[in-house]
Design a protein around this motif. Sequence first.
Motif, PDB file in Angstrom:
ATOM      1  N   ALA A  40      -9.814  -0.047  -4.447  1.00 52.42           N
ATOM      2  CA  ALA A  40      -9.968   1.279  -3.852  1.00 52.42           C
ATOM      3  C   ALA A  40      -9.544   1.175  -2.394  1.00 52.42           C
ATOM      4  N   LEU A  41      -8.970   2.265  -1.862  1.00 50.29           N
ATOM      5  CA  LEU A  41      -8.601   2.252  -0.453  1.00 50.29           C
ATOM      6  C   LEU A  41      -9.843   2.407   0.428  1.00 50.29           C
ATOM      7  N   ARG A  42     -10.843   3.111  -0.102  1.00 47.93           N
ATOM      8  CA  ARG A  42     -12.137   3.296   0.573  1.00 47.93           C
ATOM      9  C   ARG A  42     -13.232   3.259  -0.494  1.00 47.93           C
ATOM     10  N   GLU A  43     -14.454   2.952  -0.046  1.00 43.15           N
ATOM     11  CA  GLU A  43     -15.636   2.989  -0.939  1.00 43.15           C
ATOM     12  C   GLU A  43     -15.414   2.202  -2.224  1.00 43.15           C
ATOM     13  N   PRO A  44     -15.390   0.910  -2.282  1.00 43.06           N
ATOM     14  CA  PRO A  44     -15.525   0.032  -1.108  1.00 43.06           C
ATOM     15  C   PRO A  44     -14.195  -0.156  -0.380  1.00 43.06           C
ATOM     16  N   ASP A  45     -14.287  -0.448   0.931  1.00 48.22           N
ATOM     17  CA  ASP A  45     -13.075  -0.708   1.723  1.00 48.22           C
ATOM     18  C   ASP A  45     -12.300  -1.852   1.095  1.00 48.22           C
ATOM     19  N   ILE A  46     -11.007  -1.761   1.194  1.00 46.47           N
ATOM     20  CA  ILE A  46     -10.171  -2.777   0.555  1.00 46.47           C
ATOM     21  C   ILE A  46     -10.345  -4.136   1.259  1.00 46.47           C
ATOM     22  N   ASN A  47     -10.450  -5.172   0.431  1.00 52.17           N
ATOM     23  CA  ASN A  47     -10.622  -6.525   0.952  1.00 52.17           C
ATOM     24  C   ASN A  47      -9.336  -7.281   0.601  1.00 52.17           C
ATOM     25  N   SER A  48      -8.489  -7.499   1.638  1.00 52.37           N
ATOM     26  CA  SER A  48      -7.159  -8.020   1.316  1.00 52.37           C
ATOM     27  C   SER A  48      -7.213  -9.461   0.817  1.00 52.37           C
ATOM     28  N   LEU A  49      -8.195 -10.229   1.277  1.00 51.25           N
ATOM     29  CA  LEU A  49      -8.284 -11.608   0.776  1.00 51.25           C
ATOM     30  C   LEU A  49      -8.585 -11.598  -0.724  1.00 51.25           C
ATOM     31  N   LEU A  50      -9.488 -10.718  -1.123  1.00 54.14           N
ATOM     32  CA  LEU A  50      -9.825 -10.628  -2.554  1.00 54.14           C
ATOM     33  C   LEU A  50      -8.617 -10.137  -3.362  1.00 54.14           C
ATOM     34  N   LEU A  51      -7.884  -9.189  -2.796  1.00 56.20           N
ATOM     35  CA  LEU A  51      -6.666  -8.718  -3.475  1.00 56.20           C
ATOM     36  C   LEU A  51      -5.709  -9.901  -3.690  1.00 56.20           C
ATOM     37  N   ASN A  52      -5.539 -10.721  -2.657  1.00 55.00           N
ATOM     38  CA  ASN A  52      -4.647 -11.881  -2.781  1.00 55.00           C
ATOM     39  C   ASN A  52      -5.169 -12.888  -3.801  1.00 55.00           C
ATOM     40  N   ARG A  53      -6.472 -13.035  -3.882  1.00 53.04           N
ATOM     41  CA  ARG A  53      -7.039 -13.966  -4.883  1.00 53.04           C
ATOM     42  C   ARG A  53      -6.729 -13.469  -6.293  1.00 53.04           C
ATOM     43  N   PHE A  54      -6.853 -12.163  -6.494  1.00 46.87           N
ATOM     44  CA  PHE A  54      -6.524 -11.604  -7.818  1.00 46.87           C
ATOM     45  C   PHE A  54      -5.037 -11.802  -8.131  1.00 46.87           C
ATOM     46  N   LEU A  55      -4.195 -11.630  -7.115  1.00 43.40           N
ATOM     47  CA  LEU A  55      -2.751 -11.805  -7.344  1.00 43.40           C
ATOM     48  C   LEU A  55      -2.445 -13.252  -7.739  1.00 43.40           C
ATOM     49  N   VAL A  56      -3.069 -14.192  -7.037  1.00 41.54           N
ATOM     50  CA  VAL A  56      -2.839 -15.610  -7.352  1.00 41.54           C
ATOM     51  C   VAL A  56      -3.373 -15.923  -8.753  1.00 41.54           C
ATOM     52  N   LEU A  57      -4.513 -15.361  -9.086  1.00 42.04           N
ATOM     53  CA  LEU A  57      -5.081 -15.580 -10.428  1.00 42.04           C
ATOM     54  C   LEU A  57      -4.101 -15.109 -11.510  1.00 42.04           C
ATOM     55  N   ALA A  58      -3.516 -13.942 -11.285  1.00 42.53           N
ATOM     56  CA  ALA A  58      -2.576 -13.390 -12.279  1.00 42.53           C
ATOM     57  C   ALA A  58      -1.299 -14.225 -12.345  1.00 42.53           C
ATOM     58  N   GLU A  59      -0.814 -14.676 -11.185  1.00 43.24           N
ATOM     59  CA  GLU A  59       0.401 -15.524 -11.164  1.00 43.24           C
ATOM     60  C   GLU A  59       0.116 -16.846 -11.882  1.00 43.24           C
ATOM     61  N   TRP A  60      -1.040 -17.412 -11.606  1.00 40.03           N
ATOM     62  CA  TRP A  60      -1.448 -18.684 -12.195  1.00 40.03           C
ATOM     63  C   TRP A  60      -1.556 -18.558 -13.716  1.00 40.03           C
ATOM     64  N   SER A  61      -2.038 -17.395 -14.176  1.00 40.20           N
ATOM     65  CA  SER A  61      -2.214 -17.167 -15.610  1.00 40.20           C
ATOM     66  C   SER A  61      -0.894 -16.802 -16.290  1.00 40.20           C
ATOM     67  N   ASP A  62       0.189 -16.757 -15.496  1.00 39.63           N
ATOM     68  CA  ASP A  62       1.515 -16.487 -16.058  1.00 39.63           C
ATOM     69  C   ASP A  62       1.658 -15.122 -16.696  1.00 39.63           C
ATOM     70  N   ILE A  63       0.925 -14.134 -16.183  1.00 44.49           N
ATOM     71  CA  ILE A  63       1.049 -12.771 -16.714  1.00 44.49           C
ATOM     72  C   ILE A  63       2.436 -12.250 -16.303  1.00 44.49           C
ATOM     73  N   PRO A  64       3.254 -11.810 -17.273  1.00 41.96           N
ATOM     74  CA  PRO A  64       4.636 -11.447 -16.918  1.00 41.96           C
ATOM     75  C   PRO A  64       4.760 -10.287 -15.932  1.00 41.96           C
ATOM     76  N   GLU A  65       3.926  -9.262 -16.062  1.00 37.84           N
ATOM     77  CA  GLU A  65       4.040  -8.109 -15.146  1.00 37.84           C
ATOM     78  C   GLU A  65       2.752  -7.978 -14.346  1.00 37.84           C
ATOM     79  N   ILE A  66       2.893  -7.955 -13.030  1.00 39.82           N
ATOM     80  CA  ILE A  66       1.712  -7.811 -12.167  1.00 39.82           C
ATOM     81  C   ILE A  66       1.931  -6.594 -11.270  1.00 39.82           C
TER      82      ILE A  66
END
Length: 298
Positions: A89-115
């Motif tokens: 969410a952009l607000r409520e809760p405020d975006i947490n960019s570190l957490l967003l990056n962790r999710f991106l790395v998790l998806a890349e690591w899991s080899d999901i073709p489209e992220i």
Amino acid sequence: MPTGQVIKTYNGFYYVLEDGRELTQNPELLSCRLRGRIKRIKGSVVTGDMVEYELLGDGTGVIEKRLPRKTLLHRPSVANIDQVIITFALREPDINSLLLNRFLVLAEWSDIPEIVICLNKTDLLPASADEFVKPYVDAGYRVIFASAHEKQGIEEIRSLLKGKVTAFAGPSGVGKSSLLNAIDSNLSLTTGVISEKIKRGKHTTRAACLLPVASGGIVVDTPGFSAAELEQLDKNLLAGYFPEFRPLIEKCYYNTCTHSHEPDCGIKNALAEGIISQERYDAYLNILQSILERKKAY
Ligand code: GDP
């Protein structure tokens, strides 16, 4: 031997959609048990797996073999996901960019073709978020702005779902269930006060389940994936999970470069030249640190 896909699991039963049948709102599923030898291996068959089974006389089945997986996401375990829509969410809760990056790395690591990144609750944001998303767009990610409440971005998500198995990942309360309900009201996922959902979550262990979307595609019904397991990652592979870092790694002087303190590092040079963003580099260092700390703990 006939084959099919595990649509949900419950209490030791595996509900299989036989090949050739369509996944509808109320699909006819074959309830199966696992054959002894695959039963002994934990996690040998999970939702999304393609399996071979034997039909028994009583109308149930026995899974004999799991077919090779394309991908596997953990917590909850789901196999063969084609796409993940990382929702914040952009607000409520405020975006947490570190957490967003962790999710991106998790998806890349899991080899999901489209992220894909989806930023919900645009109705709560007075200003543009273009500045915020720039590093992610530059890294090659597609970003969708959405509002489940104002039905913004819904058509764009619907078209992305067609023909694919998609999981929505992201923290609780960002509006994943609300978005899914806006995409297809038949999904009728529970939305609402975060604390109540967490309370309910404590009492019920819900396994993931595949659901058809009226406009096409299949979604994974889950409260969200955990990005807590990155500490298991191999630190030497981490930089490769940041797509924009990949071409820079070979420019490093040391082939064991961790891109943190070494001189003549391709990634740090690119950072100094403004080619990669400080936010993404800081996220890399943060995840690297958590991997190193985990190693020390053992
Ligand atoms: P989930 O935990 O990610 O599935 O989030 P929910 O769908 O349960 O939504 C959490 C809260 O955010 C609920 O109170 C929703 O009404 C609210 N919400 C969801 N989408 C939007 C949106 O687009 N705008 C606003 N303002 N609130 C939203």
